[in-house]
Design an enzyme around this catalytic site. Structure first.
Site, short mmCIF file in Angstrom:
data_model
loop_
_atom_site.label_atom_id
_atom_site.label_comp_id
_atom_site.label_asym_id
_atom_site.label_seq_id
_atom_site.Cartn_x
_atom_site.Cartn_y
_atom_site.Cartn_z
N ASN A 45 -4.57 -2.37 -14.62
CA ASN A 45 -6.12 -2.67 -14.30
C ASN A 45 -6.62 -1.36 -13.71
O ASN A 45 -7.75 -1.54 -12.91
CB ASN A 45 -6.16 -3.75 -13.38
CG ASN A 45 -5.45 -3.67 -11.93
OD1 ASN A 45 -4.90 -2.60 -11.97
ND2 ASN A 45 -5.52 -4.80 -11.24
N ARG A 48 -4.97 1.29 -8.87
CA ARG A 48 -4.33 2.63 -7.99
C ARG A 48 -5.46 3.63 -8.08
O ARG A 48 -5.88 4.57 -7.00
CB ARG A 48 -3.09 3.13 -8.72
CG ARG A 48 -2.37 4.09 -8.10
CD ARG A 48 -2.39 4.21 -6.58
NE ARG A 48 -1.43 5.12 -6.10
CZ ARG A 48 -0.09 5.17 -6.03
NH1 ARG A 48 0.51 4.08 -6.30
NH2 ARG A 48 0.40 6.28 -5.24
N ILE A 88 -2.76 -8.70 -13.87
CA ILE A 88 -2.13 -9.77 -14.28
C ILE A 88 -2.35 -10.99 -13.48
O ILE A 88 -1.84 -11.92 -13.66
CB ILE A 88 -0.49 -9.21 -14.26
CG1 ILE A 88 -0.24 -8.89 -12.60
CG2 ILE A 88 -0.23 -7.97 -15.09
CD1 ILE A 88 1.30 -8.64 -12.40
N THR A 157 12.14 -3.84 -3.87
CA THR A 157 12.22 -2.62 -3.10
C THR A 157 13.49 -2.85 -2.03
O THR A 157 13.69 -4.12 -1.54
CB THR A 157 10.98 -2.41 -2.23
OG1 THR A 157 11.01 -1.27 -1.45
CG2 THR A 157 10.49 -3.60 -1.44
N TYR A 194 3.41 -5.48 2.76
CA TYR A 194 3.69 -5.20 1.20
C TYR A 194 5.00 -5.45 1.07
O TYR A 194 5.30 -6.16 0.01
CB TYR A 194 3.38 -3.66 1.05
CG TYR A 194 4.40 -3.26 0.12
CD1 TYR A 194 4.14 -3.52 -1.17
CD2 TYR A 194 5.50 -2.20 0.62
CE1 TYR A 194 5.22 -2.74 -2.28
CE2 TYR A 194 6.23 -1.71 -0.59
CZ TYR A 194 6.16 -2.19 -2.15
OH TYR A 194 6.90 -1.90 -2.92
N HIS A 195 5.98 -5.07 1.91
CA HIS A 195 7.34 -5.26 1.70
C HIS A 195 7.81 -6.90 1.86
O HIS A 195 8.55 -7.27 0.93
CB HIS A 195 8.38 -4.66 2.65
CG HIS A 195 8.35 -3.23 2.58
ND1 HIS A 195 7.58 -2.20 3.15
CD2 HIS A 195 9.17 -2.29 1.67
CE1 HIS A 195 8.10 -0.75 2.91
NE2 HIS A 195 8.73 -1.23 2.00
N LYS A 198 7.11 -8.37 -1.45
CA LYS A 198 8.02 -8.29 -2.71
C LYS A 198 9.42 -9.35 -2.31
O LYS A 198 9.94 -9.78 -3.23
CB LYS A 198 8.71 -6.97 -2.61
CG LYS A 198 7.88 -5.64 -2.60
CD LYS A 198 7.70 -5.83 -4.44
CE LYS A 198 7.49 -4.26 -4.59
NZ LYS A 198 6.97 -4.22 -6.34
N LEU A 252 9.23 11.92 0.96
CA LEU A 252 9.62 13.30 0.81
C LEU A 252 8.58 13.92 -0.18
O LEU A 252 8.34 15.42 -0.23
CB LEU A 252 10.75 13.10 -0.23
CG LEU A 252 11.57 14.39 -0.64
CD1 LEU A 252 11.72 15.29 0.45
CD2 LEU A 252 12.97 14.20 -1.30
N ASN A 253 7.88 13.30 -1.02
CA ASN A 253 6.59 13.98 -1.75
C ASN A 253 5.88 14.46 -0.98
O ASN A 253 4.91 15.48 -1.04
CB ASN A 253 6.03 12.80 -2.69
CG ASN A 253 6.87 12.47 -4.01
OD1 ASN A 253 7.97 13.30 -4.15
ND2 ASN A 253 6.69 11.57 -4.64
N VAL A 267 6.88 14.19 10.61
CA VAL A 267 8.06 13.08 10.91
C VAL A 267 7.41 12.15 12.09
O VAL A 267 7.00 12.57 12.99
CB VAL A 267 9.37 13.66 11.47
CG1 VAL A 267 10.20 12.82 12.05
CG2 VAL A 267 9.96 14.85 10.45
#
Ligand code: NAD
Ligand code: USQ
Length: 409
Positions: A45, A48, A88, A157, A194-195, A198, A252-253, A267
């Protein structure tokens, strides 16, 4: 109770539906299965892309529209991918897609994936839980009524478990209590709304397997890093998205982008937060292994999908060293932690089930980080620097001033 299935796996040509197929992981996954000769359809959809527009941020990589990507993939591979644009949580839409595509496997990435986004406001939390929980619930009904043999491969996750002071098992734990024992879902103490969405999904999927006899593999994935996969490396038009902003960039990204533009590595807190990590190439491998070795009918199984665990401080050090080897002097800086999370804790999570199925991990190395830095460098002019510092705090209160103080220290 498990039912007998007449489908035999792996099947040389399967009908595969990728939900969230325009996303960071969904697009490379769609190409991977298409490259293997499967009939692949995508649902997305574009939320993002929309969330980025709302925040005036963007993917580092200049991604094409879904239609252009699909056309480029056809040109490069000679293979078709079909796209359905819709949400969805819109049941009539989803039901029509399932009825038309009759998938034998569904890979479900189509959710709001960011912890900070889910914590930024009541509206964002409701949006996250509605889109994730209701979308997945709709999916379970559509599978039950249209394709009950279909294997649902759902992206969960590692953060569902939180950071308990005991070893984390793969989904289930044997509990001894007052002279009796049972194998029960592993306790879940997640750290963001969010977590938590899931966790709700996991309970609903487990229920659908127990009560309706559906089959599902819940992939409790760790934090993913990396840009290229075998297919996307073939043509720039096939690149997947790569995010580095506060909301959608994973640690990391983000550190890699920061290293390239000379920003201190952000950090949060003490940096002792330890998580499971994996390369995007291994996400594809794991999903493929799950699809080729499906759960039985009525079975709900959980694989912990990561290859190595690191603390945030360890990751910063790997990136700092890799950057130094390419002539970039990078500072590692501790910022006030916007999240409520343990900054020093025990962490030991089982992750043998995918290895048992044949996963061959691509482990993190300075060499690999150097190659990611090289790709990022090509797009460094696209970096929107104001999107880097964290502004979303888990508890209401002033964070921006503290972060800015750390920034100018
Ligand atoms: P992403 O945002 O790039 O991909 C998700 C895609 O789903 C997007 O293209 C989005 O537009 C689409 N989408 C969202 N809600 C939808 C809906 N209701 N209907 C249709 N399409 C919808 O995220 P990603 O990083 O590729 O993550 C994919 C999945 O993997 C998510 O479920 C995420 O929670 C999970 N995951 C990601 C990571 C990671 O480090 N990237 C780690 C563990 C788990
Ligand atoms: N962190 C920093 N500095 C940063 C960004 C993050 O120190 O600049 C820290 C966070 O405080 C956290 C850890 O790094 O302790 C991981 O943060 P993250 O943003 O990389 O990952 P997370 O919020 O957990 O979410 C990401 C994906 C999500 C997926 C999850 C897997 O966005 O979709 O579910 O990783 S896991 O962490 O295993 O739950």
């Amino acid at each position: 109770m498990w039912r007998v299935s007449f489908l035999r796996y792996p099947r040389p040509v399967m009908r595969i539906l990728v939900l969230g197929g325009d996303g960071y992981l969904g697009w490379p996954t769609a190409m991977r299965f298409s490259a293997r000769g499967h009939e692949v359809s995508i649902v997305d959809n574009f939320s993002r892309r929309r969330w980025h527009t709302q925040h005036s941020t963007d993917s580092l990589t200049p991604i094409r529209s879904l239609a252009d990507r699909i056309e480029a993939w056809k040109e490069v591979s000679g293979k078709e991918i079909h796209a359905y644009v819709g949400s969805i949580e819109d049941f009539p839409f989803l039901d029509r897609v399932i009825a038309e595509t009759l998938p034998e496997a569904i890979i479900h990435y189509g959710e709001q994936p960011s912890a900070p986004y889910s914590m930024k406001s009541r509206e964002a939390a409701v949006e996250t839980q509605y889109t994730n929980v209701i979308g997945t619930l709709n999916l379970l009904f559509a599978i039950r009524d249209r394709v009950p043999d279909c294997h649902l491969v759902k992206l969960g996750t590692m953060g569902e478990y939180g950071t308990p002071d005991i070893d984390i098992e793969e989904g289930f734990i044997e509990i001894h209590h007052k002279g009796r024992k049972d194998t029960l879902p592993f306790p879940k103490v997640p750290g963001s709304l969010y977590h938590l969405s899931k966790v709700h999904d996991s309970h609903n999927i487990h229920f659908a397997c127990r009560i309706w006899g559906l089959r599902s593999t819940d992939l409790n994935q760790g934090v993913v890093y990396g840009i290229e996969t075998e297919e996307s490396a073939q043509d720039e038009r096939l690149l997947t998205r790569f995010d580095y902003d506060e909301y959608f960039g994973t640690v990391l990204n983000r550190f890699c982008v920061q290293a390239v533009i000379g920003h201190p590595l952000t950090v949060y807190g003490e940096g002792g937060q330890t998580r499971g990590f994996l390369n995007i190439r291994d996400t594809l491998q794991c999903v493929e292994l799950a699809v080729n070795n499906p759960a039985e009918l009525g079975e709900y199984r959980v694989f912990n999908q990561f290859t190595e665990q690191f603390s945030v401080a360890e990751l910063a050090e790997v990136v700092r060293k890799a950057a130094a080897e390419t002539g970039r002097e990078v500072e590692v800086r501790n910022y006030p932690n916007p999240r409520i999370e343990a900054e020093q804790h025990y962490y030991n999570a089982a992750h043998s089930k995918l290895l048992d199925l044949g996963l061959q991990p691509h482990y993190l190395s300075e060499e690999l980080v150097r190659s990611v830095l090289g790709i990022i460098d090509r797009y460094r002019d696209r970096v929107i620097e104001r999107a880097i510092l964290p502004r979303t705090r888990w508890k209401p209160g002033e964070l921006v001033a503290e972060v800015e103080k750390a920034e100018t220290a």
